[in-house]
Design a protein around this motif. Structure first.
Motif, PDB file in Angstrom:
ATOM      1  N   UNK A  26       8.802  10.655  10.286  1.00 45.32           N
ATOM      2  CA  UNK A  26      10.001  10.358  11.108  1.00 45.32           C
ATOM      3  C   UNK A  26       9.352   9.636  12.490  1.00 45.32           C
ATOM      4  N   UNK A  27      10.154   8.496  12.793  1.00 45.20           N
ATOM      5  CA  UNK A  27       9.307   7.745  13.937  1.00 45.20           C
ATOM      6  C   UNK A  27       8.056   6.826  13.652  1.00 45.20           C
ATOM      7  N   UNK A  28       7.841   6.842  12.108  1.00 44.15           N
ATOM      8  CA  UNK A  28       6.507   6.282  11.769  1.00 44.15           C
ATOM      9  C   UNK A  28       6.913   5.342  10.750  1.00 44.15           C
ATOM     10  N   UNK A  29       7.814   5.606   9.807  1.00 41.70           N
ATOM     11  CA  UNK A  29       8.145   4.823   8.769  1.00 41.70           C
ATOM     12  C   UNK A  29       9.909   4.758   8.726  1.00 41.70           C
ATOM     13  N   UNK A  30      10.414   3.643   9.090  1.00 38.05           N
ATOM     14  CA  UNK A  30      11.763   3.286   9.157  1.00 38.05           C
ATOM     15  C   UNK A  30      12.139   3.061   7.548  1.00 38.05           C
ATOM     16  N   UNK A  31      11.269   2.679   6.570  1.00 39.39           N
ATOM     17  CA  UNK A  31      11.495   2.716   5.284  1.00 39.39           C
ATOM     18  C   UNK A  31      12.048   3.863   4.594  1.00 39.39           C
ATOM     19  N   UNK A  32      10.813   4.712   4.931  1.00 42.20           N
ATOM     20  CA  UNK A  32      10.934   6.046   4.272  1.00 42.20           C
ATOM     21  C   UNK A  32      12.058   6.915   4.727  1.00 42.20           C
ATOM     22  N   UNK A  33      12.475   6.678   5.841  1.00 43.18           N
ATOM     23  CA  UNK A  33      13.604   7.536   6.465  1.00 43.18           C
ATOM     24  C   UNK A  33      14.847   6.947   5.944  1.00 43.18           C
ATOM     25  N   UNK A  34      14.802   5.494   5.799  1.00 47.10           N
ATOM     26  CA  UNK A  34      16.067   4.768   5.161  1.00 47.10           C
ATOM     27  C   UNK A  34      16.276   5.364   3.680  1.00 47.10           C
ATOM     28  N   UNK A  35      15.257   5.678   3.102  1.00 45.43           N
ATOM     29  CA  UNK A  35      15.254   5.932   1.709  1.00 45.43           C
ATOM     30  C   UNK A  35      15.801   7.204   1.703  1.00 45.43           C
ATOM     31  N   UNK A  36      15.271   8.203   2.498  1.00 49.78           N
ATOM     32  CA  UNK A  36      15.648   9.542   2.409  1.00 49.78           C
ATOM     33  C   UNK A  36      17.357   9.776   2.730  1.00 49.78           C
ATOM     34  N   UNK A  37      17.551   8.963   3.806  1.00 49.47           N
ATOM     35  CA  UNK A  37      19.089   8.827   4.104  1.00 49.47           C
ATOM     36  C   UNK A  37      20.085   8.131   2.918  1.00 49.47           C
ATOM     37  N   UNK A  38      19.591   7.497   2.195  1.00 47.77           N
ATOM     38  CA  UNK A  38      20.252   6.944   1.011  1.00 47.77           C
ATOM     39  C   UNK A  38      20.196   8.048   0.046  1.00 47.77           C
ATOM     40  N   UNK A  39      19.153   8.689  -0.025  1.00 50.17           N
ATOM     41  CA  UNK A  39      19.229   9.705  -1.154  1.00 50.17           C
ATOM     42  C   UNK A  39      20.017  10.803  -0.841  1.00 50.17           C
ATOM     43  N   UNK A  80      14.307  10.895  -5.721  1.00 48.89           N
ATOM     44  CA  UNK A  80      15.884  11.230  -5.383  1.00 48.89           C
ATOM     45  C   UNK A  80      16.627  10.871  -6.498  1.00 48.89           C
ATOM     46  N   UNK A  81      16.417  10.075  -7.573  1.00 52.86           N
ATOM     47  CA  UNK A  81      17.195   9.745  -8.609  1.00 52.86           C
ATOM     48  C   UNK A  81      17.022  11.254  -9.581  1.00 52.86           C
ATOM     49  N   UNK A  82      15.751  11.754  -9.574  1.00 56.30           N
ATOM     50  CA  UNK A  82      15.657  12.725 -10.395  1.00 56.30           C
ATOM     51  C   UNK A  82      16.679  14.015 -10.129  1.00 56.30           C
ATOM     52  N   UNK A  83      16.456  14.303  -8.636  1.00 58.50           N
ATOM     53  CA  UNK A  83      17.251  15.109  -8.007  1.00 58.50           C
ATOM     54  C   UNK A  83      18.776  15.080  -8.505  1.00 58.50           C
ATOM     55  N   UNK A 139       0.717  -1.063  -0.145  1.00 61.64           N
ATOM     56  CA  UNK A 139       0.096  -0.148  -0.038  1.00 61.64           C
ATOM     57  C   UNK A 139       0.835   1.229   0.000  1.00 61.64           C
ATOM     58  N   UNK A 140       0.139   2.233   0.748  1.00 59.68           N
ATOM     59  CA  UNK A 140       0.722   3.658   0.760  1.00 59.68           C
ATOM     60  C   UNK A 140       2.196   3.694   0.941  1.00 59.68           C
ATOM     61  N   UNK A 141       2.717   2.970   2.066  1.00 56.92           N
ATOM     62  CA  UNK A 141       4.047   3.362   2.603  1.00 56.92           C
ATOM     63  C   UNK A 141       4.911   2.807   1.422  1.00 56.92           C
ATOM     64  N   UNK A 142       4.577   1.291   0.837  1.00 58.78           N
ATOM     65  CA  UNK A 142       5.504   0.878  -0.365  1.00 58.78           C
ATOM     66  C   UNK A 142       5.551   1.898  -1.572  1.00 58.78           C
ATOM     67  N   UNK A 143       4.501   2.631  -1.578  1.00 58.46           N
ATOM     68  CA  UNK A 143       4.378   3.450  -2.862  1.00 58.46           C
ATOM     69  C   UNK A 143       5.109   4.689  -2.424  1.00 58.46           C
ATOM     70  N   UNK A 144       5.253   5.127  -1.400  1.00 56.60           N
ATOM     71  CA  UNK A 144       5.932   6.452  -1.012  1.00 56.60           C
ATOM     72  C   UNK A 144       7.450   6.318  -0.887  1.00 56.60           C
ATOM     73  N   UNK A 145       7.726   4.878  -0.596  1.00 56.76           N
ATOM     74  CA  UNK A 145       9.217   4.574  -0.632  1.00 56.76           C
ATOM     75  C   UNK A 145       9.737   4.343  -1.906  1.00 56.76           C
ATOM     76  N   UNK A 146       8.893   3.776  -2.710  1.00 60.85           N
ATOM     77  CA  UNK A 146       9.405   3.626  -4.343  1.00 60.85           C
ATOM     78  C   UNK A 146       9.379   5.069  -5.067  1.00 60.85           C
ATOM     79  N   UNK A 147       8.478   5.957  -4.479  1.00 62.57           N
ATOM     80  CA  UNK A 147       8.535   7.286  -5.240  1.00 62.57           C
ATOM     81  C   UNK A 147       9.446   8.160  -4.661  1.00 62.57           C
ATOM     82  N   UNK A 148       9.736   7.732  -3.465  1.00 63.29           N
ATOM     83  CA  UNK A 148      10.884   8.569  -3.191  1.00 63.29           C
ATOM     84  C   UNK A 148      12.432   8.492  -3.637  1.00 63.29           C
ATOM     85  N   UNK A 149      12.487   6.898  -3.890  1.00 66.35           N
ATOM     86  CA  UNK A 149      13.587   6.696  -4.755  1.00 66.35           C
ATOM     87  C   UNK A 149      13.718   7.230  -6.240  1.00 66.35           C
TER      88      UNK A 149
END
Length: 198
Positions: free
Chosen positions: A119-132, A68-71, A55-65
């Motif tokens: 922050x504090x709710x989604x380790x996957x999104x936070x990890x994706x941001x850190x990687x970016x 991040x690649x665009x940036x 669902x939404x968290x997986x979508x957001x994580x993939x979208x963030x990646x």
């Protein structure tokens, strides 16, 4: 003979991801729902959950990646446009300003906004941001090191540059002006020239 134009159909998964990026840029994580994403992508909810079962968290994580690649792509184009990192950072600020202007100042880099909301709710999104962020910092630091800056100073300067550019991007969106981004580019260039002289 009548020439027929070929209609290219974007795969459903790509449409869903692209719609997610666009909506998260404009509305943030909390303001965007999966039904809205499906509508914007002209996809069914069934197909959305087929490709993104979490669902939404997986979508957001993939979208963030993807975002991040665009940036990172813009950053590479700017920084690699010259052997001088000072000229490269100015070129990137100009590219980012043009990107925002083309989007009528509505789009921002969604990575930081999504990460802050979760922050504090989604380790996957936070990890994706850190990687970016690590990727972006390394693009700048690599160019500084190639110009003779020490590794530690290059890393610190790259971290500062991203902080300055992110703040300038927020100001540019708010004022609908490229002045903050261009100013950030100018002063970062002065910093980078100073590092080269040390």
């Amino acid at each position: 003979m009548v020439q027929q134009t070929e209609h290219v159909v974007t795969p459903t998964r790509d449409r869903i991801l692209r719609a997610t990026v666009d909506l998260l840029r404009r509305q943030g994580y909390e303001g965007t729902g999966v039904k809205q994403i499906a509508r914007a992508a002209e996809a069914t909810l069934g197909s959305l959950y087929h490709f993104f079962p979490e669902g939404k968290e997986q979508l957001a994580t993939e979208a963030l990646r993807m975002d991040g690649e665009h940036y990172a792509s813009l950053l590479r184009r700017g920084m690699e446009s010259s052997t001088d990192p000072a000229e490269g950072i100015v070129a990137f600020a100009d590219l980012l300003a043009a990107d925002l202007r083309a989007a009528n100042w509505c789009d921002s880099c969604m990575a930081s906004a999504a990460a802050l909301e979760r922050i504090g709710h989604s380790p996957a999104i936070q990890a994706g941001y850190q990687a970016a962020m690590e990727t972006w910092r390394e693009i700048i630091a690599t160019r500084l090191r190639a110009a003779g800056t020490s590794e530690e100073k290059a890393d610190d300067a790259a971290c500062f540059a991203l902080s300055a550019l992110e703040g300038a991007e927020i100001q540019s969106r708010t004022t609908q002006s490229d002045h903050p981004l261009r100013t950030a580019g100018t002063y970062l260039a002065a910093l980078f020239r100073g590092l080269a002289r040390e």
